[in-house]
Design a protein around this motif. Sequence first.
Motif, PDB file in Angstrom:
ATOM      1  N   GLY A 107     -41.908  12.944  12.227  1.00 41.11           N
ATOM      2  CA  GLY A 107     -40.882  11.903  12.245  1.00 41.11           C
ATOM      3  C   GLY A 107     -40.306  11.663  10.863  1.00 41.11           C
ATOM      4  N   TYR A 108     -39.258  10.867  10.833  1.00 38.13           N
ATOM      5  CA  TYR A 108     -38.618  10.514   9.560  1.00 38.13           C
ATOM      6  C   TYR A 108     -39.460   9.503   8.801  1.00 38.13           C
ATOM      7  CZ  TYR A 108     -34.479  12.862  11.350  1.00 38.13           C
ATOM      8  OH  TYR A 108     -33.620  13.803  11.839  1.00 38.13           O
ATOM      9  N   ALA A 109     -39.483   9.656   7.495  1.00 39.42           N
ATOM     10  CA  ALA A 109     -40.175   8.678   6.652  1.00 39.42           C
ATOM     11  C   ALA A 109     -39.359   7.399   6.513  1.00 39.42           C
ATOM     12  CB  ALA A 109     -40.445   9.278   5.269  1.00 39.42           C
ATOM     13  N   VAL A 110     -38.030   7.537   6.518  1.00 37.69           N
ATOM     14  CA  VAL A 110     -37.124   6.388   6.427  1.00 37.69           C
ATOM     15  C   VAL A 110     -35.934   6.637   7.341  1.00 37.69           C
ATOM     16  CG1 VAL A 110     -35.556   5.054   4.942  1.00 37.69           C
ATOM     17  CG2 VAL A 110     -37.765   5.812   4.044  1.00 37.69           C
ATOM     18  N   VAL A 111     -35.574   5.624   8.100  1.00 36.09           N
ATOM     19  CA  VAL A 111     -34.276   5.574   8.766  1.00 36.09           C
ATOM     20  C   VAL A 111     -33.475   4.495   8.056  1.00 36.09           C
ATOM     21  CG1 VAL A 111     -32.988   5.098  10.876  1.00 36.09           C
ATOM     22  CG2 VAL A 111     -35.148   6.371  10.989  1.00 36.09           C
ATOM     23  N   LEU A 112     -32.330   4.878   7.518  1.00 35.49           N
ATOM     24  CA  LEU A 112     -31.480   3.968   6.748  1.00 35.49           C
ATOM     25  C   LEU A 112     -30.250   3.591   7.562  1.00 35.49           C
ATOM     26  CD1 LEU A 112     -30.562   2.553   4.099  1.00 35.49           C
ATOM     27  CD2 LEU A 112     -29.555   4.755   3.425  1.00 35.49           C
ATOM     28  N   VAL A 113     -30.023   2.295   7.683  1.00 32.40           N
ATOM     29  CA  VAL A 113     -28.809   1.768   8.303  1.00 32.40           C
ATOM     30  C   VAL A 113     -28.095   0.994   7.198  1.00 32.40           C
ATOM     31  CG1 VAL A 113     -27.844   0.487  10.243  1.00 32.40           C
ATOM     32  CG2 VAL A 113     -30.094   1.574  10.470  1.00 32.40           C
ATOM     33  N   GLY A 114     -27.129   1.654   6.565  1.00 37.11           N
ATOM     34  CA  GLY A 114     -26.520   1.109   5.354  1.00 37.11           C
ATOM     35  C   GLY A 114     -25.653  -0.113   5.606  1.00 37.11           C
ATOM     36  N   PHE A 115     -24.974  -0.532   4.567  1.00 36.99           N
ATOM     37  CA  PHE A 115     -24.262  -1.803   4.527  1.00 36.99           C
ATOM     38  C   PHE A 115     -23.385  -2.038   5.762  1.00 36.99           C
ATOM     39  CE2 PHE A 115     -20.675  -4.457   3.114  1.00 36.99           C
ATOM     40  CZ  PHE A 115     -21.371  -5.581   2.691  1.00 36.99           C
ATOM     41  N   ASN A 116     -23.783  -3.033   6.568  1.00 38.75           N
ATOM     42  CA  ASN A 116     -23.027  -3.512   7.735  1.00 38.75           C
ATOM     43  C   ASN A 116     -22.856  -2.490   8.853  1.00 38.75           C
ATOM     44  OD1 ASN A 116     -22.794  -6.041   6.663  1.00 38.75           O
ATOM     45  ND2 ASN A 116     -20.590  -5.983   6.355  1.00 38.75           N
ATOM     46  N   THR A 117     -23.527  -1.346   8.765  1.00 37.46           N
ATOM     47  CA  THR A 117     -23.391  -0.350   9.825  1.00 37.46           C
ATOM     48  C   THR A 117     -23.879  -0.892  11.162  1.00 37.46           C
ATOM     49  OG1 THR A 117     -23.571   1.484   8.275  1.00 37.46           O
ATOM     50  CG2 THR A 117     -24.098   1.964  10.564  1.00 37.46           C
ATOM     51  N   LEU A 118     -24.987  -1.635  11.157  1.00 42.89           N
ATOM     52  CA  LEU A 118     -25.490  -2.206  12.407  1.00 42.89           C
ATOM     53  C   LEU A 118     -24.476  -3.177  13.004  1.00 42.89           C
ATOM     54  CD1 LEU A 118     -27.959  -2.274  14.320  1.00 42.89           C
ATOM     55  CD2 LEU A 118     -28.754  -4.273  13.039  1.00 42.89           C
ATOM     56  N   LEU A 119     -23.757  -3.893  12.153  1.00 40.59           N
ATOM     57  CA  LEU A 119     -22.783  -4.865  12.633  1.00 40.59           C
ATOM     58  C   LEU A 119     -21.587  -4.206  13.301  1.00 40.59           C
ATOM     59  CD1 LEU A 119     -22.677  -7.520   9.744  1.00 40.59           C
ATOM     60  CD2 LEU A 119     -24.368  -7.198  11.567  1.00 40.59           C
ATOM     61  N   ALA A 132     -34.241   0.311  18.433  1.00 46.26           N
ATOM     62  CA  ALA A 132     -35.296   0.945  19.226  1.00 46.26           C
ATOM     63  C   ALA A 132     -35.298   2.454  19.036  1.00 46.26           C
ATOM     64  CB  ALA A 132     -35.118   0.592  20.698  1.00 46.26           C
ATOM     65  N   ARG A 133     -34.117   3.083  19.022  1.00 51.18           N
ATOM     66  CA  ARG A 133     -34.053   4.533  18.834  1.00 51.18           C
ATOM     67  C   ARG A 133     -34.494   4.921  17.429  1.00 51.18           C
ATOM     68  NH1 ARG A 133     -31.561   7.339  22.849  1.00 51.18           N
ATOM     69  NH2 ARG A 133     -30.922   9.048  21.481  1.00 51.18           N
ATOM     70  N   SER A 134     -34.214   4.068  16.465  1.00 49.95           N
ATOM     71  CA  SER A 134     -34.698   4.316  15.105  1.00 49.95           C
ATOM     72  C   SER A 134     -36.216   4.314  15.068  1.00 49.95           C
ATOM     73  CB  SER A 134     -34.149   3.250  14.153  1.00 49.95           C
ATOM     74  OG  SER A 134     -32.741   3.291  14.096  1.00 49.95           O
ATOM     75  N   ALA A 135     -36.809   3.352  15.763  1.00 53.05           N
ATOM     76  CA  ALA A 135     -38.273   3.279  15.797  1.00 53.05           C
ATOM     77  C   ALA A 135     -38.864   4.535  16.422  1.00 53.05           C
ATOM     78  CB  ALA A 135     -38.703   2.039  16.577  1.00 53.05           C
ATOM     79  N   GLU A 136     -38.200   5.073  17.436  1.00 52.33           N
ATOM     80  CA  GLU A 136     -38.720   6.244  18.142  1.00 52.33           C
ATOM     81  C   GLU A 136     -38.822   7.479  17.252  1.00 52.33           C
ATOM     82  OE1 GLU A 136     -36.046   6.764  21.358  1.00 52.33           O
ATOM     83  OE2 GLU A 136     -36.752   5.008  22.480  1.00 52.33           O
ATOM     84  N   VAL A 137     -37.928   7.602  16.272  1.00 53.30           N
ATOM     85  CA  VAL A 137     -37.920   8.824  15.455  1.00 53.30           C
ATOM     86  C   VAL A 137     -38.632   8.646  14.114  1.00 53.30           C
ATOM     87  CG1 VAL A 137     -35.831   9.714  16.548  1.00 53.30           C
ATOM     88  CG2 VAL A 137     -35.627   8.315  14.471  1.00 53.30           C
ATOM     89  N   LEU A 138     -39.191   7.459  13.866  1.00 54.32           N
ATOM     90  CA  LEU A 138     -39.961   7.244  12.637  1.00 54.32           C
ATOM     91  C   LEU A 138     -41.362   7.820  12.771  1.00 54.32           C
ATOM     92  CD1 LEU A 138     -39.172   3.548  11.629  1.00 54.32           C
ATOM     93  CD2 LEU A 138     -38.671   5.591  10.262  1.00 54.32           C
ATOM     94  N   ARG A 139     -41.884   8.342  11.673  1.00 57.30           N
ATOM     95  CA  ARG A 139     -43.281   8.736  11.646  1.00 57.30           C
ATOM     96  C   ARG A 139     -44.155   7.475  11.585  1.00 57.30           C
ATOM     97  NH1 ARG A 139     -43.972  11.426   5.672  1.00 57.30           N
ATOM     98  NH2 ARG A 139     -42.823  13.050   6.797  1.00 57.30           N
ATOM     99  N   PRO A 140     -45.406   7.542  11.982  1.00 58.83           N
ATOM    100  CA  PRO A 140     -46.296   6.394  11.809  1.00 58.83           C
ATOM    101  C   PRO A 140     -46.327   5.962  10.340  1.00 58.83           C
ATOM    102  CG  PRO A 140     -47.322   8.041  13.219  1.00 58.83           C
ATOM    103  CD  PRO A 140     -46.076   8.675  12.668  1.00 58.83           C
ATOM    104  N   GLY A 141     -46.116   4.695  10.105  1.00 59.36           N
ATOM    105  CA  GLY A 141     -46.043   4.189   8.742  1.00 59.36           C
ATOM    106  C   GLY A 141     -44.668   4.286   8.123  1.00 59.36           C
ATOM    107  N   GLY A 142     -43.710   4.920   8.851  1.00 58.89           N
ATOM    108  CA  GLY A 142     -42.357   5.066   8.334  1.00 58.89           C
ATOM    109  C   GLY A 142     -41.584   3.757   8.351  1.00 58.89           C
ATOM    110  N   HIS A 143     -40.442   3.743   7.635  1.00 51.32           N
ATOM    111  CA  HIS A 143     -39.682   2.516   7.431  1.00 51.32           C
ATOM    112  C   HIS A 143     -38.271   2.598   8.025  1.00 51.32           C
ATOM    113  CE1 HIS A 143     -42.704   2.462   4.187  1.00 51.32           C
ATOM    114  NE2 HIS A 143     -42.641   1.151   4.303  1.00 51.32           N
ATOM    115  N   LEU A 144     -37.880   1.544   8.699  1.00 54.66           N
ATOM    116  CA  LEU A 144     -36.484   1.313   9.050  1.00 54.66           C
ATOM    117  C   LEU A 144     -35.934   0.315   8.039  1.00 54.66           C
ATOM    118  CD1 LEU A 144     -33.945   1.349  10.875  1.00 54.66           C
ATOM    119  CD2 LEU A 144     -35.064  -0.425  12.265  1.00 54.66           C
TER     120      LEU A 144
END
Length: 255
Positions: A107-119, A132-144
């Motif tokens: 999985g990814y170590a970090v999933v980054l959602v940059g400035f206002n992208t979520l909005l 939720a989809r970000s969480a699915e592709v994170l490695r255990p211990g990884g960061h959103l």
Amino acid sequence: MSVMTAYDPAAYGDAFADVYDDWYGQVTDAEATADAVAALADGGPVLELGIGTGRLALPIAARGLAVHGIDASEPMLERLRTKPGADAVVVHRGDFTEVALTPPGDGYAVVLVGFNTLLNLPTADAQARCVARSAEVLRPGGHLVIEMQLLDGDVLRAAPDQGREGSAGSPGPGVAGRRARHRTDVDLASQTVSGSIETPSGVRPWRIRWLDIDELDAMAVAAGLEPEGRWATWAAAPWTPADETAISLFRRVPG
């Protein structure tokens, strides 16, 4: 018509691709973002949602990390591909709430959602699906990691630029001070602001759905993530309720 009426995941990027780097290139500190993400990733792979023209992804890749990105806008991605270092970034085209990914390794170590992208996502359901989809592709211990402005609907409704010259109510500080006509419509019930920026080169529509810290945290917890911290700056200055921007960190709990 000047205001978006239906959600199209490519619409924002298509409307702003030709001016994005000029208007928003300095909207946040890209180098400080890259330093912070690299520290969190600790050598692991990074995924950026809404990669756009590569404003953040390219400096992250320059720090020696494997970087993947998703964006629905082909004009944005075309601009990314012309930049030095772009060949080091793996790009997926599509709606990042829907694209199916096979992450590298565990999985990814970090999933980054940059400035206002979520909005930029139009509903609470779409925003929650993104988390939720970000969480699915994170490695255990990884960061959103999510960076966003904290907007007050009452303040937005009182903004004085309803169809008049000005920069209040524009989609981020990048347009401030530019000669443009802004039109803004606020819907408190749906927590949305939609509008357009009219310039000599054309009309550029935009829309955001704002959410507060508690709503964001609830989305993350529902996705199985653990709130880990919140910064006011990419230098990890502690966030306070007086800050207008929050950088929120969530961790996928191992096990």
